[in-house]
Design a protein around this motif. Structure first.
Motif, PDB file in Angstrom:
ATOM      1  N   PRO A   1       0.816  -1.220   0.000  1.00 42.77           N
ATOM      2  CA  PRO A   1       0.000   0.000   0.000  1.00 42.77           C
ATOM      3  C   PRO A   1       0.848   1.267   0.000  1.00 42.77           C
ATOM      4  N   SER A   2       1.953   1.272   0.726  1.00 44.38           N
ATOM      5  CA  SER A   2       2.817   2.453   0.750  1.00 44.38           C
ATOM      6  C   SER A   2       3.376   2.751  -0.635  1.00 44.38           C
ATOM      7  N   HIS A   3       3.883   1.741  -1.316  1.00 43.86           N
ATOM      8  CA  HIS A   3       4.430   1.940  -2.663  1.00 43.86           C
ATOM      9  C   HIS A   3       3.348   2.397  -3.636  1.00 43.86           C
ATOM     10  N   HIS A   4       2.154   1.824  -3.499  1.00 50.08           N
ATOM     11  CA  HIS A   4       1.110   2.136  -4.475  1.00 50.08           C
ATOM     12  C   HIS A   4       0.469   3.497  -4.196  1.00 50.08           C
ATOM     13  N   ARG A   5       0.514   3.947  -2.939  1.00 43.84           N
ATOM     14  CA  ARG A   5       0.055   5.314  -2.662  1.00 43.84           C
ATOM     15  C   ARG A   5       0.892   6.320  -3.446  1.00 43.84           C
ATOM     16  N   VAL A   6       2.188   6.050  -3.538  1.00 39.05           N
ATOM     17  CA  VAL A   6       3.073   6.898  -4.337  1.00 39.05           C
ATOM     18  C   VAL A   6       2.611   6.918  -5.788  1.00 39.05           C
ATOM     19  N   HIS A   7       2.270   5.763  -6.308  1.00 43.33           N
ATOM     20  CA  HIS A   7       1.859   5.674  -7.712  1.00 43.33           C
ATOM     21  C   HIS A   7       0.598   6.488  -7.993  1.00 43.33           C
TER      22      HIS A   7
END
Length: 313
Positions: free
Chosen positions: A191-197
């Motif tokens: 979720p942290s990585h995809h929030r960036v996306h």
């Protein structure tokens, strides 16, 4: 009716139960554990409606992708058996396939016109995961699956790996999960990585295209870590500010049509309005993501998560 036939015949029902159960759990978690937490009803409803309707609509054009894979099968270099090991290899290679598809979806306006639907929400929750375009089989990116069939994987296995990948990604669209253990963050999309996306902050543009494995972004230099000092601002660089389903689905296609039909353009300029990165214009009057990052003094995403996290905002 066999058990297998029953499961296949009811996969849509099982998927709906799975997705809506997680939605309910997230809603409860937001209410209980987040100060002033909420899931805006109009935005969530649009996401759910778009997702529910996307399945039958996309199913009507699925023959395009399935047909291409079937046509490729007789030209296979090998015929690989279907077993746990080939399935694992197929899943990993299909995840690389998704990375390529996803990166193209952000760098080619024709594909972006489909994918922009998913990024059109200014919220970030599981309802956003359901907000999907209805024209995925017309983008041409299904051709990324053809090499997997040619090297010997069964088309059904390739298709199933794609379904599993999409199901995994559904769970990434949440703010109720912060950072996971370091080894998980190093290997898997989280979720942290995809929030960036999903963020429109300049430093987060064109980053973290991963499906299941974040290793592809680290390998190809598109990884950016979430920075507590620069919290993600979700949505588009220029938001739509509408809950009209058909505007959300069609606005970029309409924009392409208007741009291509301008008078006095060369054939190459018309081509670029369709296939160049979003934000391209023949007179330089618009800003691409690269222009926005450059104006903010930000370079390309770093493969080094430490460097990415400490780079200036």
């Amino acid at each position: 009716m066999t058990t297998t036939e029953f499961i296949h015949g009811n996969i849509g029902l099982y998927s709906a139960i799975f997705f809506f159960t997680l939605l309910a759990i997230e809603l409860i978690a937001i209410k209980l554990f987040r100060a002033n937490g909420k899931m805006p009803a109009k935005d969530a409803s649009l996401g759910i409606l778009t997702g529910v309707l996307s399945d039958p609509v996309n199913a009507m054009s699925a023959f395009i992708t399935l047909g291409i894979l079937s046509l490729a099968q007789p030209f296979q270099f090998f015929t690989l058996p279907v077993n746990p090991w080939t399935f694992l290899v197929c899943f990993i290679l299909d995840d690389l396939r998704f990375y390529c598809h996803h990166r193209v979806a952000h760098r080619c306006r024709w594909v972006w016109a489909m994918h922009v639907v998913h990024h059109s929400s200014q919220e970030y929750n599981l309802a956003v995961a359901l907000r999907q375009g209805w024209t995925k089989h017309f983008t041409g990116t299904m051709l990324f699956k053809v090499p997997l069939v040619l090297i010997g994987f069964d088309p059904i296995m390739v298709t199933f790996c794609g379904v599993l990948n999409a199901s995994y990604q559904f769970m990434l669209h949440t703010e109720t999960v912060n950072k996971l253990p370091r080894w998980v963050e190093a290997i898997f999309n989280t979720p942290s990585h995809h929030r960036v996306h999903h963020a429109s902050n300049p430093r987060y543009l064109d980053a973290n295209y991963a499906g299941t494995l974040i290793i592809w972004d680290r390998l190809f230099g598109t990884f950016v870590a979430e920075d507590e000092a620069d919290r993600p601002v979700y949505g588009l660089v220029k938001n739509l500010n509408t809950f009209n389903l058909f505007k959300v689905l069609s606005h970029e296609y309409i924009g392409i049509a208007k741009d291509v039909s301008q008078k006095g353009l060369t054939l190459f300029q018309r081509f670029c309005y369709v296939f160049a990165p979003p934000g391209w214009s023949h007179d330089g009057s618009r800003l691409s993501s690269t222009d926005i990052k450059r104006a903010a003094g930000i370079g390309a995403p770093s493969v080094d998560p430490v460097a990415a996290k400490t780079s200036p905002p």
